[in-house]
Structures are given as C-alpha cells and as structure tokens.
Scaffold this active site. Structure first.
Site, PDB file in Angstrom:
ATOM      1  N   ASP A  95     -24.637  26.612  -9.592  1.00 47.85           N
ATOM      2  CA  ASP A  95     -24.129  27.962  -9.329  1.00 47.85           C
ATOM      3  C   ASP A  95     -25.027  29.099  -9.787  1.00 47.85           C
ATOM      4  O   ASP A  95     -24.576  30.230  -9.908  1.00 47.85           O
ATOM      5  CB  ASP A  95     -22.765  28.115 -10.020  1.00 47.85           C
ATOM      6  CG  ASP A  95     -22.856  27.942 -11.542  1.00 47.85           C
ATOM      7  OD1 ASP A  95     -23.977  27.823 -12.066  1.00 47.85           O
ATOM      8  OD2 ASP A  95     -21.790  27.934 -12.196  1.00 47.85           O
ATOM      9  N   GLU A 117     -23.169  19.123  -7.553  1.00 57.00           N
ATOM     10  CA  GLU A 117     -22.151  19.814  -8.368  1.00 57.00           C
ATOM     11  C   GLU A 117     -21.443  20.883  -7.521  1.00 57.00           C
ATOM     12  O   GLU A 117     -21.395  22.064  -7.854  1.00 57.00           O
ATOM     13  CB  GLU A 117     -22.725  20.426  -9.654  1.00 57.00           C
ATOM     14  CG  GLU A 117     -21.667  20.654 -10.727  1.00 57.00           C
ATOM     15  CD  GLU A 117     -22.194  21.348 -11.981  1.00 57.00           C
ATOM     16  OE1 GLU A 117     -22.420  22.568 -11.950  1.00 57.00           O
ATOM     17  OE2 GLU A 117     -22.362  20.655 -12.996  1.00 57.00           O
ATOM     18  N   GLU A 131     -21.684  33.398 -11.018  1.00 57.13           N
ATOM     19  CA  GLU A 131     -21.719  31.973 -10.659  1.00 57.13           C
ATOM     20  C   GLU A 131     -20.633  31.564  -9.671  1.00 57.13           C
ATOM     21  O   GLU A 131     -20.868  30.729  -8.794  1.00 57.13           O
ATOM     22  CB  GLU A 131     -21.635  31.113 -11.916  1.00 57.13           C
ATOM     23  CG  GLU A 131     -22.863  31.172 -12.813  1.00 57.13           C
ATOM     24  CD  GLU A 131     -22.872  32.361 -13.769  1.00 57.13           C
ATOM     25  OE1 GLU A 131     -21.874  33.123 -13.790  1.00 57.13           O
ATOM     26  OE2 GLU A 131     -23.871  32.546 -14.480  1.00 57.13           O
ATOM     27  N   HIS A 208     -23.668  32.767 -23.852  1.00 52.24           N
ATOM     28  CA  HIS A 208     -24.672  33.507 -23.075  1.00 52.24           C
ATOM     29  C   HIS A 208     -24.153  34.164 -21.808  1.00 52.24           C
ATOM     30  O   HIS A 208     -24.865  34.931 -21.162  1.00 52.24           O
ATOM     31  CB  HIS A 208     -25.806  32.562 -22.667  1.00 52.24           C
ATOM     32  CG  HIS A 208     -25.403  31.579 -21.594  1.00 52.24           C
ATOM     33  ND1 HIS A 208     -25.450  31.895 -20.255  1.00 52.24           N
ATOM     34  CD2 HIS A 208     -24.918  30.332 -21.665  1.00 52.24           C
ATOM     35  CE1 HIS A 208     -25.025  30.858 -19.559  1.00 52.24           C
ATOM     36  NE2 HIS A 208     -24.694  29.891 -20.384  1.00 52.24           N
ATOM     37  N   ARG A 210     -22.923  36.209 -18.663  1.00 52.63           N
ATOM     38  CA  ARG A 210     -23.039  37.640 -18.370  1.00 52.63           C
ATOM     39  C   ARG A 210     -21.728  38.388 -18.577  1.00 52.63           C
ATOM     40  O   ARG A 210     -21.722  39.511 -19.065  1.00 52.63           O
ATOM     41  CB  ARG A 210     -23.503  37.839 -16.917  1.00 52.63           C
ATOM     42  CG  ARG A 210     -24.993  37.926 -16.750  1.00 52.63           C
ATOM     43  CD  ARG A 210     -25.356  38.140 -15.285  1.00 52.63           C
ATOM     44  NE  ARG A 210     -26.708  38.624 -15.126  1.00 52.63           N
ATOM     45  CZ  ARG A 210     -27.807  37.890 -15.301  1.00 52.63           C
ATOM     46  NH1 ARG A 210     -27.698  36.636 -15.679  1.00 52.63           N
ATOM     47  NH2 ARG A 210     -29.008  38.400 -15.119  1.00 52.63           N
ATOM     48  N   HIS A 241     -29.543  31.643 -27.137  1.00 52.08           N
ATOM     49  CA  HIS A 241     -30.129  31.767 -25.798  1.00 52.08           C
ATOM     50  C   HIS A 241     -31.208  32.853 -25.814  1.00 52.08           C
ATOM     51  O   HIS A 241     -31.064  33.848 -26.525  1.00 52.08           O
ATOM     52  CB  HIS A 241     -28.995  32.134 -24.836  1.00 52.08           C
ATOM     53  CG  HIS A 241     -29.333  32.024 -23.385  1.00 52.08           C
ATOM     54  ND1 HIS A 241     -30.167  32.902 -22.745  1.00 52.08           N
ATOM     55  CD2 HIS A 241     -28.944  31.133 -22.447  1.00 52.08           C
ATOM     56  CE1 HIS A 241     -30.266  32.563 -21.464  1.00 52.08           C
ATOM     57  NE2 HIS A 241     -29.537  31.489 -21.264  1.00 52.08           N
TER      58      HIS A 241
HETATM   59  C1  UD1 Z   1     -28.865  32.032 -16.094  1.00 56.41           C
HETATM   60  C2  UD1 Z   1     -27.896  31.911 -14.908  1.00 56.41           C
HETATM   61  C3  UD1 Z   1     -26.555  31.353 -15.385  1.00 56.41           C
HETATM   62  C4  UD1 Z   1     -26.735  30.079 -16.194  1.00 56.41           C
HETATM   63  C5  UD1 Z   1     -27.720  30.332 -17.313  1.00 56.41           C
HETATM   64  C6  UD1 Z   1     -27.981  29.079 -18.091  1.00 56.41           C
HETATM   65  C7  UD1 Z   1     -27.975  33.551 -13.077  1.00 56.41           C
HETATM   66  C8  UD1 Z   1     -27.713  34.935 -12.642  1.00 56.41           C
HETATM   67  N1  UD1 Z   1     -27.660  33.244 -14.332  1.00 56.41           N
HETATM   68  O1  UD1 Z   1     -28.338  33.033 -16.957  1.00 56.41           O
HETATM   69  O2  UD1 Z   1     -25.762  31.068 -14.247  1.00 56.41           O
HETATM   70  O3  UD1 Z   1     -25.496  29.690 -16.727  1.00 56.41           O
HETATM   71  O4  UD1 Z   1     -28.964  30.799 -16.754  1.00 56.41           O
HETATM   72  O5  UD1 Z   1     -28.633  29.355 -19.292  1.00 56.41           O
HETATM   73  O6  UD1 Z   1     -28.489  32.742 -12.317  1.00 56.41           O
HETATM   74  N2  UD1 Z   1     -35.223  34.237 -20.945  1.00 56.41           N
HETATM   75  C9  UD1 Z   1     -36.409  33.914 -21.568  1.00 56.41           C
HETATM   76  N3  UD1 Z   1     -36.831  32.613 -21.537  1.00 56.41           N
HETATM   77  C10 UD1 Z   1     -36.123  31.623 -20.944  1.00 56.41           C
HETATM   78  C11 UD1 Z   1     -34.894  31.961 -20.324  1.00 56.41           C
HETATM   79  C12 UD1 Z   1     -34.472  33.269 -20.328  1.00 56.41           C
HETATM   80  O7  UD1 Z   1     -37.085  34.769 -22.132  1.00 56.41           O
HETATM   81  O8  UD1 Z   1     -36.558  30.460 -20.952  1.00 56.41           O
HETATM   82  C13 UD1 Z   1     -34.784  35.667 -20.961  1.00 56.41           C
HETATM   83  C14 UD1 Z   1     -35.547  36.552 -19.975  1.00 56.41           C
HETATM   84  O9  UD1 Z   1     -35.696  37.817 -20.517  1.00 56.41           O
HETATM   85  C15 UD1 Z   1     -34.597  36.596 -18.771  1.00 56.41           C
HETATM   86  C16 UD1 Z   1     -33.256  36.656 -19.490  1.00 56.41           C
HETATM   87  O10 UD1 Z   1     -33.407  35.733 -20.575  1.00 56.41           O
HETATM   88  O11 UD1 Z   1     -34.814  37.727 -17.962  1.00 56.41           O
HETATM   89  C17 UD1 Z   1     -32.052  36.275 -18.673  1.00 56.41           C
HETATM   90  O12 UD1 Z   1     -32.303  35.101 -17.903  1.00 56.41           O
HETATM   91  P1  UD1 Z   1     -31.521  34.909 -16.506  1.00 56.41           P
HETATM   92  O13 UD1 Z   1     -31.947  33.624 -15.903  1.00 56.41           O
HETATM   93  O14 UD1 Z   1     -31.615  36.130 -15.688  1.00 56.41           O
HETATM   94  O15 UD1 Z   1     -29.999  34.835 -16.954  1.00 56.41           O
HETATM   95  P2  UD1 Z   1     -29.256  33.845 -17.949  1.00 56.41           P
HETATM   96  O16 UD1 Z   1     -28.321  34.679 -18.744  1.00 56.41           O
HETATM   97  O17 UD1 Z   1     -30.223  32.965 -18.622  1.00 56.41           O
HETATM   98  N1  UDP Z   2     -28.526  22.895 -24.432  1.00 58.94           N
HETATM   99  C1  UDP Z   2     -29.774  22.512 -24.937  1.00 58.94           C
HETATM  100  N2  UDP Z   2     -30.288  23.191 -26.019  1.00 58.94           N
HETATM  101  C2  UDP Z   2     -29.626  24.229 -26.601  1.00 58.94           C
HETATM  102  C3  UDP Z   2     -28.366  24.622 -26.065  1.00 58.94           C
HETATM  103  C4  UDP Z   2     -27.856  23.946 -24.974  1.00 58.94           C
HETATM  104  O1  UDP Z   2     -30.404  21.589 -24.441  1.00 58.94           O
HETATM  105  O2  UDP Z   2     -30.145  24.781 -27.578  1.00 58.94           O
HETATM  106  C5  UDP Z   2     -28.003  22.177 -23.255  1.00 58.94           C
HETATM  107  C6  UDP Z   2     -26.544  21.767 -23.276  1.00 58.94           C
HETATM  108  O3  UDP Z   2     -26.369  20.483 -23.852  1.00 58.94           O
HETATM  109  C7  UDP Z   2     -26.163  21.778 -21.802  1.00 58.94           C
HETATM  110  C8  UDP Z   2     -27.022  22.899 -21.246  1.00 58.94           C
HETATM  111  O4  UDP Z   2     -28.100  23.065 -22.169  1.00 58.94           O
HETATM  112  O5  UDP Z   2     -26.549  20.590 -21.144  1.00 58.94           O
HETATM  113  C9  UDP Z   2     -26.221  24.152 -21.136  1.00 58.94           C
HETATM  114  O6  UDP Z   2     -27.031  25.185 -20.747  1.00 58.94           O
HETATM  115  P1  UDP Z   2     -26.559  26.699 -20.746  1.00 58.94           P
HETATM  116  O7  UDP Z   2     -25.552  26.906 -21.817  1.00 58.94           O
HETATM  117  O8  UDP Z   2     -27.816  27.493 -20.763  1.00 58.94           O
HETATM  118  O9  UDP Z   2     -25.915  26.862 -19.302  1.00 58.94           O
HETATM  119  P2  UDP Z   2     -24.490  26.530 -18.695  1.00 58.94           P
HETATM  120  O10 UDP Z   2     -24.032  25.182 -19.148  1.00 58.94           O
HETATM  121  O11 UDP Z   2     -23.561  27.588 -19.124  1.00 58.94           O
HETATM  122  O12 UDP Z   2     -24.713  26.581 -17.229  1.00 58.94           O
END
Ligand code: UD1
Ligand code: UDP
Length: 371
Positions: A95, A117, A131, A208, A210, A241
C-alpha cells in the site's frame, strides 16, 4: 515468463524478499528487480540482509519529499525500465506510494499487474493515509490479487473483483520472519548493549504513520513517558524511523527520559529478535501487527482503526487509539494484570504458514500458461 518486481520501502522489501528469492531460483522465470529507493538506508538494510541485488535503482529518495514527488519520480523512473525489459507481469506489494505509482506505470504500458498483500481495507479513505487508497487503487488496476487471508479475499469480491483472479496465499511476512528467526543469530547489538533484558520488562516501540504525525505522536510519546515513570522495572526500546518529522518529535519528547532507549532503525534480524525478547509491543506499524502474533507477543496498536482485524479477533492485538491516558491505561493493564497479559501472549498464526511465496510463484506459472 519475465517478472518485474518493484518495491521501495522497508516493509515492502522485507515482505517481497522471500518471493524474489523464489522467482530468482525458478528456471522457468526471468526475474528482474527494480527498487525505487523511496527509502534509502532502511531499504538497503533489508537488501543486505536478504542478499538481494537490484537490477535497477531509481534512487528517488529526497529528505522530506511529498507524496506527489514520490509518485511522479516512480512513474517517470519506471517508464524506461518497463520499456526496456518488456515484462509479462509487474509485481507490487501492499500500500505504499511506490506500490500505487508502480502499478500506475505498469497500467500505462498495458502490462499485467500482480498485487501481493491485496484486499486489506479499513474503509476509511484517510486512515491509514495515504495507504488505504493506495491499496484500493492498486486493487482496481491489478490482474492477479494475492490476498493474505480469507477476509481480505472477501473485501475484493465485495468490490467486484472476479473470484478467479483472487488467491488466498497467506502473508509473505511470515515467510520472511521464519527466514530470519531460523538463522543462528547472536543477539548482542551494540545499540542494545545498555538494555537490561534480564531484570527489566522491555517494551518495543515503533511509530511513523503520517496520520499520527503532530499531536497524536506527542500524545503517544507522552504516554510512553508516563509508563516508564510509573513502572521502574520497565525499559522502552524505540528504533526511531528516519522520517525527520518523527525524529524531531521523538527527540523533543523522549530524549534523555529514564529507561527510554532511542536508537537507530535496526536491521530486520536483530529487530525480530528484539520483538521476541520483549514483554510486549506498542506500535502503529502494519507489519508488526502480523509478526507479533506469530511470536506470541501482545501488541497495543496506537491507531484508531486497523486493516488487520485477524490478530484482534485472535486476541493478540488491541487497538489502543492515540489518547495519552487511554494508551497508558492499556499498558498498565498488561503490566499489572497477569490474566490480561496471558490472554494476549499466545502464539497464533492468522497470517500464514511461511509458504506464501511458493504459492504465489506456482499461481504465476499456472496463469502464464493461459492465453
Ligand atoms: C513510507 C510509506 C508508508 C510505509 C512506510 C514504512 C508512503 C507515502 N509512505 O512512509 O506507507 O508504511 O514508508 O516505513 O508511501 N527517510 C530517510 N531514510 C530512509 C527512509 C526515510 O532519510 O531510509 C526519510 C526521508 O527524509 C524521507 C522521509 O523519511 O523523505 C519520509 O519517507 P517516506 O517514504 O516519504 O514516508 P514514510 O513515512 O517512510
Ligand atoms: N522493522 C525493522 N527494524 C526496525 C523497525 C521495524 O526491521 O528498526 C521491521 C518490522 O519487523 C516490520 C517492518 O520493519 O517487518 C515494519 O516497517 P514499518 O514500520 O516501516 O512499516 P509498516 O509495517 O507500517 O508498513
């Protein structure tokens, strides 16, 4: 058959890794992997662990970018990849915005789409945001729908998807979990060196989403402070996160608080072991609602609703909402009432048996023989 698998964030990578391995090892399948790198460090951690090498890396991550920027970057980036590779099917997961944008790009090229999924729904357009609609829109675009559970399948049938295109496979997250738990792992991460697993009750936290950014997150973090100040034998481990908005709030509310360990995101293997060693879990993650029941760990979900009702029905997961007092009360019950704890701390497997990836590959092969 040529498959093009596309993912971009940590949870997609964890849940697609076992499937990509199965695709790669099948001699009838030419498997191509494209990562969008919507996440960077958190994605690379997973690729390293599962020893996956991407054929294409769109490298789109920018600090704090908007959903529109992600969508545009993925659609544009995938154009060349789809044209060059000309796959029979594009496989996406779940999603995220990568998922929706990749499905859209595949549709623009009139390519078949397989959605892993599929079928999870809250019915609320803005929760989880974005999502819920990402997943629903991919449901409209997809040709093959791999639903983790029967109730996910029913959601799709209710929306008019043809039964012959929906397959209940279990969730590949259980395949991934079994993989990391099966491998021998010495649990001695430097980041966790100061956590007293022997004498303290450890609560693992992640947050984490939004829709929780801002006031909800402040409430959730304040509840964590209340929990550690009321229970001296509790330690909280929170791998934060990398989203800068999350980091800012966690630093402001929780940095320096006694027995709260704010650490960097852990690789999946130490993280799964951390969950297994915890007393219980507080999270807004989707994937952890699926993993914790398999590990027999109670979960308080800091959201108002969930698209994963199976673990609630099984008793391992409870919705705690985002109210400070409400979260505290539910944690207090788990910490003081043995019956409450024991009724939640039971291993159940509503999300699968670890063979979902195998089933998906079998279905893909059968379907590829049809006209
Ligand atoms: C994204 C997904 C969310 C998912 C989540 C899992 C969207 C809109 N959101 O949210 O569905 O549940 O990932 O974690 O698709 N960043 C880093 N390094 C990383 C990852 C993120 O620096 O490895 C920072 C960056 O500044 C980035 C911000 O986090 O712009 C947000 O990342 P983004 O993928 O936009 O949204 P998430 O909140 O991570
Ligand atoms: N996870 C991980 N390291 C961490 C925190 C979470 O590997 O420090 C794993 C967790 O076990 C799960 C996935 O990351 O499998 C969840 O990711 P996230 O919370 O970013 O996204 P969501 O599940 O909400 O889509």
């Amino acid at each position: 058959m040529k498959t093009l698998t596309v993912f971009g964030t940590r949870p997609e990578a964890i849940k697609m890794a076992p499937l990509v391995h199965k695709l790669n090892s099948d001699s009838d399948i030419d498997s191509v992997l494209c990562i969008t790198a919507q996440h960077r460090e958190m994605l690379d951690q997973v690729l390293d662990l599962f020893k996956l090498r991407a054929d294409y890396d769109l490298d789109i991550m920018k600090a704090n970018q908007t959903i529109g920027q992600i969508t545009a970057g993925v659609v544009r980036g995938l154009e060349g990849v789809i044209e060059k590779e000309d796959p029979d099917i594009v496989l996406v997961h779940g999603d995220t915005t990568t998922t929706f944008a990749a499905a859209l790009a595949a549709f623009y090229h009139q390519k078949k789409i397989g959605h892993v999924e599929a079928g999870l729904r809250t019915g609320n357009k803005y929760s989880p945001y974005p999502e819920e609609m990402n997943r629903a829109m991919v449901g409209r675009l997809a040709d093959l729908h791999f639903a983790p559970t029967k109730s996910n399948e029913l959601n799709l049938l209710r929306e008019g998807v043809l039964p012959e295109n929906v397959f209940v496979t279990g969730n590949t997250v259980i395949d991934a979990l079994k993989w990391v738990v099966a491998e021998p792992y010495e649990f001695d991460d430097e980041a966790l060196a100061n956590v007293d697993f022997g004498r303290k009750r450890v609560i693992t936290v992640t947050c984490h989403r939004r829709e929780n950014l801002g006031e909800n997150m402040e409430n959730i973090f304040s509840a964590l402070k209340d929990i550690t100040s009321a229970f001296e034998d509790v330690e909280i481990v929170y791998p934060v996160h990398l989203n800068p908005k999350v980091k800012e709030t966690a630093d402001r509310v929780l940095r320096g608080v006694d027995r709260v360990h704010l650490i960097a995101p852990l690789a999946y293997q130490p993280f799964a072991n951390l969950m297994a060693k915890s007393h219980f879990i507080i999270t807004d993650s989707g994937g952890m609602q699926e993993e914790a029941p398999a590990l027999g760990k109670p979960v308080l979900v800091v959201r108002k609703e969930t698209e994963r009702p199976e673990a609630i029905e099984a008793g391992t997961v409870k919705l705690a909402g985002t109210n400070r007092e409400g979260i505290y009360r539910m944690a207090e019950a788990l910490l003081t009432d043995g019956n409450e704890y024991n009724s939640m701390a039971k291993a159940v497997n509503p999300y699968g048996d670890g063979l979902a990836s195998e089933r998906i590959v079998d279905i893909l092969k059968k379907k590829s023989q049809l006209p």
